[in-house]
Write an enzyme that holds these catalytic residues in place. Structure first.
Site, PDB file in Angstrom:
ATOM      1  N   ARG A   1      -5.823  19.607  -3.267  1.00 40.47           N
ATOM      2  CA  ARG A   1      -4.532  18.990  -3.574  1.00 40.47           C
ATOM      3  C   ARG A   1      -3.785  18.639  -2.290  1.00 40.47           C
ATOM      4  O   ARG A   1      -3.181  17.567  -2.182  1.00 40.47           O
ATOM      5  CB  ARG A   1      -3.697  19.953  -4.428  1.00 40.47           C
ATOM      6  CG  ARG A   1      -2.322  19.397  -4.756  1.00 40.47           C
ATOM      7  CD  ARG A   1      -1.594  20.251  -5.759  1.00 40.47           C
ATOM      8  NE  ARG A   1      -0.262  19.734  -6.024  1.00 40.47           N
ATOM      9  CZ  ARG A   1       0.564  20.217  -6.939  1.00 40.47           C
ATOM     10  NH1 ARG A   1       0.184  21.251  -7.683  1.00 40.47           N
ATOM     11  NH2 ARG A   1       1.763  19.691  -7.114  1.00 40.47           N
TER      12      ARG A   1
ATOM     13  N   HIS B   1     -17.661  -2.997  -2.300  1.00 39.05           N
ATOM     14  CA  HIS B   1     -17.040  -3.349  -3.575  1.00 39.05           C
ATOM     15  C   HIS B   1     -15.622  -2.811  -3.590  1.00 39.05           C
ATOM     16  O   HIS B   1     -15.382  -1.642  -3.272  1.00 39.05           O
ATOM     17  CB  HIS B   1     -17.839  -2.744  -4.729  1.00 39.05           C
ATOM     18  CG  HIS B   1     -17.201  -2.940  -6.069  1.00 39.05           C
ATOM     19  ND1 HIS B   1     -17.073  -4.175  -6.660  1.00 39.05           N
ATOM     20  CD2 HIS B   1     -16.626  -2.051  -6.923  1.00 39.05           C
ATOM     21  CE1 HIS B   1     -16.467  -4.041  -7.821  1.00 39.05           C
ATOM     22  NE2 HIS B   1     -16.185  -2.767  -8.006  1.00 39.05           N
TER      23      HIS B   1
ATOM     24  N   ASP C   1     -13.357  -7.835  -5.527  1.00 42.14           N
ATOM     25  CA  ASP C   1     -14.730  -7.561  -5.957  1.00 42.14           C
ATOM     26  C   ASP C   1     -15.665  -7.324  -4.785  1.00 42.14           C
ATOM     27  O   ASP C   1     -16.235  -6.248  -4.652  1.00 42.14           O
ATOM     28  CB  ASP C   1     -15.263  -8.674  -6.857  1.00 42.14           C
ATOM     29  CG  ASP C   1     -16.545  -8.258  -7.557  1.00 42.14           C
ATOM     30  OD1 ASP C   1     -16.627  -7.079  -7.961  1.00 42.14           O
ATOM     31  OD2 ASP C   1     -17.454  -9.083  -7.689  1.00 42.14           O
TER      32      ASP C   1
ATOM     33  N   LYS D   1      -8.782  -1.426 -10.549  1.00 40.74           N
ATOM     34  CA  LYS D   1      -8.497  -1.838  -9.167  1.00 40.74           C
ATOM     35  C   LYS D   1      -7.890  -3.240  -9.118  1.00 40.74           C
ATOM     36  O   LYS D   1      -6.926  -3.482  -8.388  1.00 40.74           O
ATOM     37  CB  LYS D   1      -9.783  -1.787  -8.326  1.00 40.74           C
ATOM     38  CG  LYS D   1     -10.394  -0.406  -8.194  1.00 40.74           C
ATOM     39  CD  LYS D   1     -11.592  -0.418  -7.280  1.00 40.74           C
ATOM     40  CE  LYS D   1     -12.748  -1.240  -7.847  1.00 40.74           C
ATOM     41  NZ  LYS D   1     -13.295  -0.671  -9.086  1.00 40.74           N
TER      42      LYS D   1
END
Length: 325
Positions: free
Chosen positions: A258, A152, A191, A173
């Site tokens: 990070r 997906h 998708d 997205k």
């Protein structure tokens, strides 16, 4: 999941127009298939197609000009060249080829045709060169028998790199994909993305036929990207090189470093694919961040790692006793 089945008639029909071949013998069993064990054990399509070779069974045997001469009685030396020819041709049966192809515009020996009829081995003939036939069939079989899965996300061509945008539903997205398209990049799939491991070092992504050229944006609906932005805004397929995973800011702070010292990878079909995690937050220009991540990945693929260079620079300064500030 890796398909292990294809029949002789399916192979013939798939390349009837491209190779212009004719089905000469072995019509009785058009459903004849590749050996499933041989398909599972094959490292690449080169193991499934090649010139006539008595050492490699269970593959498509290609008979070119030299191989035809080898199977002719005039090429056989000895007291009984016809008997030797019969022996050479009969050995082909023991190879159990799913298909036999005579190329280079050669006429197959009568004994070879008769043997294929008796053994129910499909025999195809084509005017094309043997090398070309091998290239075409290897390319086709590498895709047909490739390991495959579906993911997906939104798959795009960004700066020439195949990039898969992933993340939980509702993070934007598709909207990000639309913005990237407006910036000149190309859409492969939205998708659902079909991924195929076409070689030991390459994963290819394609769009399901039903969804080709379509992008769904909440509040607008389905967009035909090809019709709106033109032919250059869509791609049929791309090699997957980078995964950009979108997460909420609190998820990034909680689950990811990070500045990770080691690059992130995600396993796709047994192959590690580079991965970048980007936090979705108000005011962030995600399209610019994705482009920057892609440019940085291109540098890494060339052997340039900015973070490691910084660490080395820091160590050198510490060793010299200079703070560098």
């Amino acid at each position: 999941m890796k398909p292990t089945v294809i029949s002789a008639d399916a192979l013939f029909d798939a390349h009837r127009a491209a190779l212009k071949w004719e089905w000469i013998a072995g019509h009785a069993h058009p459903e004849r298939r590749f050996d499933e064990v041989a398909v599972r054990d094959a490292q690449s399509a080169a193991d499934l197609v090649g010139y006539l070779n008595y050492i490699h069974p269970y593959r498509v045997q290609i008979v070119g000009r030299r191989e035809v001469r080898y199977l002719q009685p005039g090429d056989a030396s000895g007291d009984n060249p016809v008997e030797l020819q019969e022996k050479r041709i009969s050995r082909i049966v023991t190879l159990e080829p799913p298909v036999l192809v005579v190329a280079d515009g050669c006429t197959p020996p009568d004994r070879l045709v008769a043997m294929c009829e008796r053994a129910d081995i499909p025999l195809f003939c084509t005017e094309d060169s043997a090398g070309h036939v091998i290239d075409v069939l290897r390319g086709y079989l590498s895709q047909h028998f490739a390991e495959r899965t579906s993911r997906h996300g939104v798959f795009m061509d960004i700066l020439g790199l195949g990039v898969l945008l992933t993340g939980e539903s509702g993070l934007g997205k598709s909207e990000l994909g639309l913005e990237l398209i407006s910036r000149g990049h190309g859409l492969v799939a939205d998708d659902v993305v079909d991924l195929f491991r076409v070689s030991q070092a390459a994963i290819e992504g394609r769009c399901p036929e039903l969804l080709r050229n379509l992008l769904e944006v909440r509040g607008i609906g389905l967009l035909d990207i090809r019709a709106i932005f033109g032919e250059t805004a869509v791609r049929r397929k791309m090699r997957l090189k980078l995964i950009v995973h979108l997460v909420r800011k609190e998820t990034l702070d909680r689950d990811f470093e990070r500045l990770p010292y080691e690059p992130l990878f995600e396993d796709i079909l047994g192959m590690p694919v580079r991965k970048v995690v980007i936090a979705v937050d108000a005011g962030r220009n995600l399209a610019v961040l994705v482009e920057a991540a892609v440019r940085n990945t291109v540098l890494q693929l060339r052997g340039i790692d900015t973070y490691r260079d910084f660490i080395q620079r820091h160590r050198d300064l510490m060793d010299s006793g200079d703070s560098g500030l």
